[in-house]
Design a protein around this motif. Structure first.
Motif, mmCIF file in Angstrom:
data_model
loop_
_atom_site.group_PDB
_atom_site.id
_atom_site.type_symbol
_atom_site.label_atom_id
_atom_site.label_comp_id
_atom_site.label_asym_id
_atom_site.label_seq_id
_atom_site.Cartn_x
_atom_site.Cartn_y
_atom_site.Cartn_z
ATOM 1 N N UNK A 83 0.854 -1.186 0.000
ATOM 2 C CA UNK A 83 0.000 0.000 0.000
ATOM 3 C C UNK A 83 0.897 1.246 0.000
ATOM 4 N N UNK A 84 0.304 2.407 -0.237
ATOM 5 C CA UNK A 84 1.044 3.673 -0.266
ATOM 6 C C UNK A 84 0.529 4.627 0.801
ATOM 7 N N UNK A 85 1.398 5.529 1.217
ATOM 8 C CA UNK A 85 1.027 6.449 2.295
ATOM 9 C C UNK A 85 0.185 7.621 1.819
ATOM 10 N N UNK A 86 0.139 7.881 0.510
ATOM 11 C CA UNK A 86 -0.700 8.972 0.003
ATOM 12 C C UNK A 86 -1.971 8.402 -0.625
ATOM 13 N N UNK A 87 -2.588 7.456 0.058
ATOM 14 C CA UNK A 87 -3.834 6.869 -0.409
ATOM 15 C C UNK A 87 -4.630 6.396 0.793
ATOM 16 N N UNK B 31 -1.886 -0.751 -4.724
ATOM 17 C CA UNK B 31 -3.002 -1.674 -4.533
ATOM 18 C C UNK B 31 -2.650 -2.997 -5.197
ATOM 19 N N UNK B 32 -1.630 -3.698 -4.652
ATOM 20 C CA UNK B 32 -1.049 -4.827 -5.387
ATOM 21 C C UNK B 32 -0.553 -5.894 -4.419
ATOM 22 N N UNK B 33 -0.590 -7.124 -4.884
ATOM 23 C CA UNK B 33 0.018 -8.232 -4.142
ATOM 24 C C UNK B 33 0.773 -9.110 -5.121
ATOM 25 N N UNK B 34 1.983 -9.546 -4.734
ATOM 26 C CA UNK B 34 2.796 -10.432 -5.558
ATOM 27 C C UNK B 34 3.064 -11.727 -4.801
ATOM 28 N N UNK B 35 3.034 -12.834 -5.543
ATOM 29 C CA UNK B 35 3.414 -14.123 -4.983
ATOM 30 C C UNK B 35 4.933 -14.229 -5.025
#
Length: 441
Positions: free
Chosen positions: A127-131, A254-258
């Motif tokens: 996640x990001x801090x400006x969101x 907004x991402x997830x990696x295996x």
């Protein structure tokens, strides 16, 4: 029980975001059979770091959530031990690429990848801090819901937990390597002021991130689509699609990696002061034919005020200019990854770092003439805008040769880091995140 890493890299004050991340971690632990390592990588000055530390301390205790709040000194300590045991002949250079003296979107996420490996996590959720998260009828819409339903699963086994699938049947045995969504709200790149001031200049500037040989029509379409994410529509109901995810449809907030499929195999480019340098793996997943899930739990994007102050404006515009110059090299690599397809994967369906490193290294030999034209166009456009944009054009004019060299050098660094990545990940898995008291190595 599997472990996952929910991470927030930050270089700005964001105690409210940390609190919200804690809520997402609790949602994940309460709804899935997992342990969550909540990882805040903090590059802020001491006073801000202290506020973040207090925000972490205030997170409600949960038996399956372990928070980690690391300042750069703690990150450096861990990385020094990892690079020293990585087997590389250049551990000091690797340390510089992992924790550079300056802003690097790719490097901060690479640190999360290595720390996640050290903690035994199967996936990394960024996640990001400006969101911030969307809420509907008082219910927060957490992206981790879709991420944990399918990340790392065989694509065939993910079909029952998604709304629909367009994934080719031939890819059903491959694992879901990425789950992501986009954002709503402000443009992902802070160029709305240019658009509002002069749409013609906006077109000229934004079209510079297209390949130089594209037609005027294709560039116009790219400009219309660029940086808008999912627009402005609010979340209504869940939808998820198992597919080869279009890189334009997801965002790194907004991402997830295996890990075993991609993020433990290939790092992100560690370029300094270059926006967009952390999007590479999204392209690799697509071009290699790795399954992904695209969902619609979009995050709300907003811009903090610092990048519109005097020094902040110049720094941000420099990062934007370097992004435009980086595209000469990235488009070369993306085109050849698309041609390579599943030859980018080993027999286990995992990304092959040697194939990626070779393409990155080849791109360093490109003729810089296209980037010279980019700088010429940017100079003309910003002088048309006048004011502080003209001041930035003056600054850019003094840095032309250096910026051209840096664009090439950044790709050489990426190739070197990619070649060393498996050794770094292996060392990280054998390295404790923090040494016990009294131990020095």
């Amino acid at each position: 029980m599997r472990s996952v890493c929910l991470t927030l890299p930050t270089n700005r004050p964001c105690p409210d975001t940390i609190a919200a991340l804690g809520e997402e971690a609790a949602y994940a632990a309460d709804h899935f059979d997992i342990d969550v390592h909540l990882l805040v990588l903090d590059s802020c000055p001491p006073s801000v770091h202290a506020a973040h530390a207090e925000a972490v301390r205030r997170l409600p205790a949960h038996p399956r959530i372990t928070p980690h709040h690391l300042d750069e000194a703690a990150q450096r300590d861990f990385l020094e031990r990892v690079t020293a045991h990585s087997g590389s002949a250049k551990p000091d250079l690797l340390l510089d690429l992992m924790l550079p003296d300056g802003l690097s979107y790719g490097a901060c996420t690479n640190r999360a990848f290595l720390i996640a490996a050290a903690l035994g996590c199967e996936s990394v959720h960024r996640r990001d801090s400006d969101s911030r998260y969307q809420s509907v009828d008082g219910r927060t819409v957490f992206p981790v819901h879709h991420e944990l339903l399918s990340i790392g699963a065989r694509a065939a086994d993910a079909v029952p937990v998604v709304t629909e699938s367009t994934l080719p049947a031939a890819l059903a045995d491959r694992r879901v390597a990425m789950v992501g969504s986009s954002f709503v709200g402000e443009l992902s790149v802070d160029v709305a002021e240019i658009r509002d001031a002069d749409p013609g200049v906006y077109h000229d500037v934004v079209s510079l991130w297209a390949p130089g040989h594209w037609s005027a029509e294709r560039k116009r379409e790219l400009v219309e689509e660029s940086f808008h994410g999912a627009g402005t529509a609010s979340f209504v109901a869940d939808h998820s699609l198992l597919t080869l995810v279009d890189p334009m449809r997801v965002d790194m907030c907004n991402i997830a990696f295996h890990g075993d499929s991609v993020s433990e195999r290939v790092p992100l480019p560690p370029a300094r002061d270059t926006i967009g340098s952390d999007y590479f793996l999204i392209h690799l997943v697509h071009d290699a034919g790795l399954p992904g899930v695209l969902h619609n739990r979009n995050i709300v994007n907003y811009h903090t005020g610092e990048r519109r102050t005097g020094p902040g404006f110049l720094a941000y515009q420099t990062r934007f200019a370097k992004f435009l110059l980086s595209m000469l090299h990235f488009h070369f690599v993306y085109d050849r990854m698309a041609e390579a397809g599943d030859t980018l994967l080993d027999r286990h369906g995992r990304a092959r770092p040697a194939a990626v490193a070779a393409l990155a290294r080849r791109s360093t030999g490109l003729d810089p003439a296209e980037n010279v034209r980019r700088l010429d166009t940017l100079d003309t456009a910003y002088r048309r805008l006048g004011g502080r944009y003209a001041d930035f054009a003056d600054l850019l004019a003094t840095r032309r040769e250096r910026l051209l060299d840096e664009a090439r050098g950044d790709m050489a660094d990426f190739a070197l880091l990619t070649e060393a990545w498996e050794g770094l990940v292996g060392a990280a898995k054998a390295t404790p995140l923090a040494l016990p008291p009294g131990r020095t190595g």
